[in-house]
Scaffold this motif. Structure first.
Motif, PDB file in Angstrom:
ATOM      1  N   GLU A 148       8.960 -27.888 -45.511  1.00  0.00           N
ATOM      2  CA  GLU A 148       8.203 -27.718 -44.269  1.00  0.00           C
ATOM      3  C   GLU A 148       7.470 -29.001 -43.880  1.00  0.00           C
ATOM      4  O   GLU A 148       7.352 -29.325 -42.705  1.00  0.00           O
ATOM      5  CB  GLU A 148       7.210 -26.566 -44.443  1.00  0.00           C
ATOM      6  CG  GLU A 148       6.556 -26.098 -43.177  1.00  0.00           C
ATOM      7  CD  GLU A 148       7.560 -25.607 -42.130  1.00  0.00           C
ATOM      8  OE1 GLU A 148       8.633 -25.109 -42.500  1.00  0.00           O
ATOM      9  OE2 GLU A 148       7.271 -25.768 -40.937  1.00  0.00           O
ATOM     10  N   MET A 149       6.986 -29.724 -44.873  1.00  0.00           N
ATOM     11  CA  MET A 149       6.163 -30.887 -44.555  1.00  0.00           C
ATOM     12  C   MET A 149       6.985 -32.107 -44.145  1.00  0.00           C
ATOM     13  O   MET A 149       6.569 -32.884 -43.304  1.00  0.00           O
ATOM     14  CB  MET A 149       5.294 -31.278 -45.765  1.00  0.00           C
ATOM     15  CG  MET A 149       4.285 -30.226 -46.148  1.00  0.00           C
ATOM     16  SD  MET A 149       3.316 -29.604 -44.757  1.00  0.00           S
ATOM     17  CE  MET A 149       2.310 -30.994 -44.360  1.00  0.00           C
ATOM     18  N   ALA A 167       4.945 -19.023 -45.428  1.00  0.00           N
ATOM     19  CA  ALA A 167       5.520 -18.882 -46.768  1.00  0.00           C
ATOM     20  C   ALA A 167       5.039 -17.597 -47.432  1.00  0.00           C
ATOM     21  O   ALA A 167       5.846 -16.778 -47.899  1.00  0.00           O
ATOM     22  CB  ALA A 167       5.147 -20.087 -47.622  1.00  0.00           C
ATOM     23  N   CYS A 201       6.460 -27.938 -52.503  1.00  0.00           N
ATOM     24  CA  CYS A 201       6.103 -26.557 -52.821  1.00  0.00           C
ATOM     25  C   CYS A 201       6.990 -25.993 -53.929  1.00  0.00           C
ATOM     26  O   CYS A 201       6.708 -24.926 -54.470  1.00  0.00           O
ATOM     27  CB  CYS A 201       6.218 -25.689 -51.575  1.00  0.00           C
ATOM     28  SG  CYS A 201       5.242 -26.312 -50.208  1.00  0.00           S
ATOM     29  N   CYS A 248       9.022 -22.036 -49.755  1.00  0.00           N
ATOM     30  CA  CYS A 248       8.497 -22.871 -48.678  1.00  0.00           C
ATOM     31  C   CYS A 248       9.137 -22.414 -47.371  1.00  0.00           C
ATOM     32  O   CYS A 248      10.338 -22.592 -47.141  1.00  0.00           O
ATOM     33  CB  CYS A 248       8.788 -24.339 -48.966  1.00  0.00           C
ATOM     34  SG  CYS A 248       8.014 -25.455 -47.785  1.00  0.00           S
ATOM     35  N   ASP A 249       8.343 -21.793 -46.582  1.00  0.00           N
ATOM     36  CA  ASP A 249       8.673 -21.290 -45.240  1.00  0.00           C
ATOM     37  C   ASP A 249      10.115 -20.822 -45.038  1.00  0.00           C
ATOM     38  O   ASP A 249      10.474 -19.734 -45.425  1.00  0.00           O
ATOM     39  CB  ASP A 249       8.290 -22.338 -44.208  1.00  0.00           C
ATOM     40  CG  ASP A 249       6.786 -22.331 -43.941  1.00  0.00           C
ATOM     41  OD1 ASP A 249       6.019 -22.013 -44.866  1.00  0.00           O
ATOM     42  OD2 ASP A 249       6.365 -22.637 -42.819  1.00  0.00           O
ATOM     43  N   THR A 277       3.519 -22.909 -52.821  1.00  0.00           N
ATOM     44  CA  THR A 277       3.518 -22.916 -51.358  1.00  0.00           C
ATOM     45  C   THR A 277       2.096 -22.973 -50.823  1.00  0.00           C
ATOM     46  O   THR A 277       1.128 -22.831 -51.576  1.00  0.00           O
ATOM     47  CB  THR A 277       4.161 -21.625 -50.823  1.00  0.00           C
ATOM     48  OG1 THR A 277       3.293 -20.536 -51.159  1.00  0.00           O
ATOM     49  CG2 THR A 277       5.538 -21.385 -51.404  1.00  0.00           C
ATOM     50  N   CYS A 278       1.982 -23.116 -49.522  1.00  0.00           N
ATOM     51  CA  CYS A 278       0.679 -23.008 -48.856  1.00  0.00           C
ATOM     52  C   CYS A 278       0.008 -21.712 -49.314  1.00  0.00           C
ATOM     53  O   CYS A 278       0.672 -20.679 -49.444  1.00  0.00           O
ATOM     54  CB  CYS A 278       0.856 -22.992 -47.349  1.00  0.00           C
ATOM     55  SG  CYS A 278       1.485 -24.547 -46.703  1.00  0.00           S
TER      56      CYS A 278
HETATM   57 FE1  FES Z   1       5.753 -25.489 -48.136  1.00  0.00          FE
HETATM   58 FE2  FES Z   1       3.638 -24.684 -46.520  1.00  0.00          FE
HETATM   59  S1  FES Z   1       4.536 -26.657 -46.751  1.00  0.00           S
HETATM   60  S2  FES Z   1       4.889 -23.536 -47.826  1.00  0.00           S
END
Ligand code: FES
Length: 577
Positions: A92-93, A207, A60, A128-129, A200-201
């Motif tokens: 996050e991933m 996020a 991200c 990212c989160d 990001t998502c």
């Molecule tokens: Fe990074 Fe969702 S995986 S914001």
């Protein structure tokens, strides 16, 4: 509201490193020159740390190398001296057991990085989160002027003419695949099409929620949080952050001057109007405690009741972050609920939130809905109480099947996530559509790190019958991109001996979201017997960071910060000998 106070060059924090005519400062100056800089490049100038959470494994943040250079450009333009400093990223991933496990470690790293180096201010690069709360928690505690540069969302996903949203559509299509309705080829195409650019998502997941929360709280430039990561406007915003932070240093505009109970309430109101991630609650509580502000779960419920959910964004609604930006973005959304906000709250611009959002227009009313036609009349997240969650629990009703918001059913209990994974798809699982699925030992201690397991999978045999939602309870969190009737953050958690630990398969559980209650229909006598027989799970960690976490982490209703990190007790500035 703009401050006319200005520091002198001798009052800069970095002056202690670079200014004096002594042996130590000679070393600092000569080493700055070792990098090829001349005295006039740094002497008497605000030194700005560009705290970069770039990494090859944080997909991200892949644009952050370029954005750091663009932020530096702004710092140079405004007469500062930029230095880029890498800090640990929270991907996050890829991070296991969960990025939340490491949020407090990064907050510590940020705080100490800001403290130990000759910095006068900082640009905090995250998105990212958990990178966002980690950066902000550390910066709030260190209390140097800082400006948050949000990563921005990736472009929309696409598959066979369908728009794909991060997370939300993964869960949806995964259920179709488990139900046998999606072949390998289609699944591979989905894999190709769901994450198509840096950023990001792009759903209103954790996020996007936290980027918005940071802006509403006054810690990011107006409009920064919704600019898509790959747009030219995002580069311009990075440069603008660089320019602005230099002036913030001269103005001595620190988080302690910006953050008040009102700014946190603005953040919560924005979160509710956006239908933001339930995760935001934990992080906002943690940030408030760092700022010494008295904020409790009930503040979220109180503000939720008066804030309509007007962002028509997935997972609660229909659209994605790119659409939100084009529709006018956060500024327009906030302007449309101006009367609910504390418009006099100060922000990084040196102006008030009210001034920052003034005149912002909604261009697409289908994306940012009119107040009288909201997605839900009340905000995105409710707080529950009851004998099963004496210290609270949360639910996102807008992402749930309305039919299940008032529900009574028998519990099916899984004592660990491993047990759930091993059994949930068994054809002989004793489960009905009205069963209440319960997961224990998934909280801050039990997970550990409170993983995003809260959207418990629907049992395969029910998926095949067309069931797509059930009442699910846990002490876990849930991804902001998830959906369903999931009661989360149950506190105290089961591993800490909360009542959730005492639930057994077959117990009756009643969820009443309109009344904000969660009730375990088991007598007090029986619960006392079960408690007497309960033993806490053994700690997984004898040493290292895991041990520190197990010793120090607080419960969800307290923000999951470490006990020794919360609060505003002063930490001495480093001596320079
Ligand atoms: Fe990074 Fe969702 S995986 S914001």
């Amino acid at each position: 509201m703009a401050s006319h106070f200005r520091l002198t060059p001798e009052q800069l924090r970095s002056h202690r490193w670079f200014g004096p005519d002594d042996l130590r400062s000679f070393g600092h100056r000569s080493r700055a020159k070792q990098m090829g800089f001349a005295t006039e490049d740094f002497a008497g100038k605000p030194v700005i740390g560009i705290l970069n959470t770039w990494s090859d494994l944080n997909t991200c943040h892949t644009h952050f190398k370029q954005r750091a250079e663009e932020a530096k450009r702004g710092v140079w333009q405004a007469g500062g001296f930029p230095v880029e400093l890498p800090v640990m990223t929270l991907s996050e991933m890829f991070m296991k057991p969960t990025s939340m496990f490491y949020r407090n470690l990064v907050a510590m790293e940020v705080e100490e990085t800001l403290r130990c180096y000759p910095l006068d201010g900082a640009v905090l690069m995250g998105g990212c989160d958990k990178t966002t709360p980690a950066l902000l928690m550390g910066a709030i505690t260190m209390d140097l002027p800082c400006i948050y540069l949000p990563a921005g969302a990736m472009v929309k996903g696409s598959w066979r003419g369908n728009t794909l949203g991060s997370g939300s559509d993964v869960w949806k299509y995964w259920d179709e695949r488990r139900a046998g309705r999606l072949d390998c080829e289609a699944w591979g195409e989905l894999e190709d099409g769901i994450a198509r650019s840096p950023g990001t998502c792009m759903t209103m997941g954790t996020a996007a929620t936290l980027m918005s929360v940071a802006e509403a709280m006054g810690l990011a430039l107006p409009g920064a949080s919704d600019i898509p990561a790959v747009q030219a406007a995002h580069s311009r915003m990075a440069t603008q952050c660089g320019r602005r932070i230099v002036d913030m240093v001269w103005e001595d505009l620190k988080p302690s001057r910006i953050l008040t109970k009102h700014s946190f309430e603005n953040a919560i109101i924005a979160d509710m109007a956006l239908g933001g991630s339930t995760n935001a609650i934990v992080h906002i509580l943690a940030m408030a405690r760092r700022a010494g502000i008295d904020l409790v779960l009930e503040d979220f419920d109180r503000l939720s009741r008066q804030t309509p959910l007007i962002a028509n964004l997935r997972p609660s609604g229909q659209f994605l972050m790119e659409d939100f930006h084009d529709a006018g973005g956060l500024r327009a959304l906030l302007e449309s609920i101006r009367d609910l906000l504390h418009c006099d709250a100060l922000t990084v611009t040196g102006k008030t939130l009210g001034e920052n959002i003034a005149g912002a227009e909604i261009y697409t009313p289908a994306v940012i809905l009119p107040r009288d036609k909201p997605l839900a009349p009340e905000g995105g997240t409710f707080v529950l109480r009851g004998n099963l969650c004496p210290n609270g629990a949360v639910i996102k009703p807008a992402a749930a099947d309305p039919r299940l918001l008032t529900h009574r059913g028998e519990a099916l209990v899984f004592s660990t996530y491993a047990e759930l994974k091993a059994n949930i798809d068994r054809e002989d699982l004793d489960v009905m559509p009205d069963t209440v699925l319960v997961l224990q030992n998934a909280g801050p201690l039990g997970g550990p790190g409170m993983p995003e397991w809260g959207m418990l999978p629907i049992p395969k045999k029910l998926l095949k019958q067309g069931i797509r939602d059930m009442v699910r309870l846990s002490d876990a969190r849930m991804s902001g991109t998830s959906y369903g009737t999931c009661v989360l953050h149950i506190a105290p958690e089961s591993a800490a001996g909360g009542p959730l630990a005492l639930v057994r398969t077959g117990d009756e559980i009643e969820l009443n979201v309109p009344a904000r209650t969660l009730t375990l229909h088991v007598s007090d006598e029986e619960l006392a017997k079960r408690r007497a027989a309960w033993t806490p799970p053994a700690s997984r960690y004898e040493r290292g960071y895991g041990r520190l976490l197990m010793d120090q982490i607080t419960q969800a209703d307290e923000g999951c910060d470490f006990r020794f990190l919360a609060g505003t007790q002063p930490t001495p500035e480093p001596e320079i000998f």
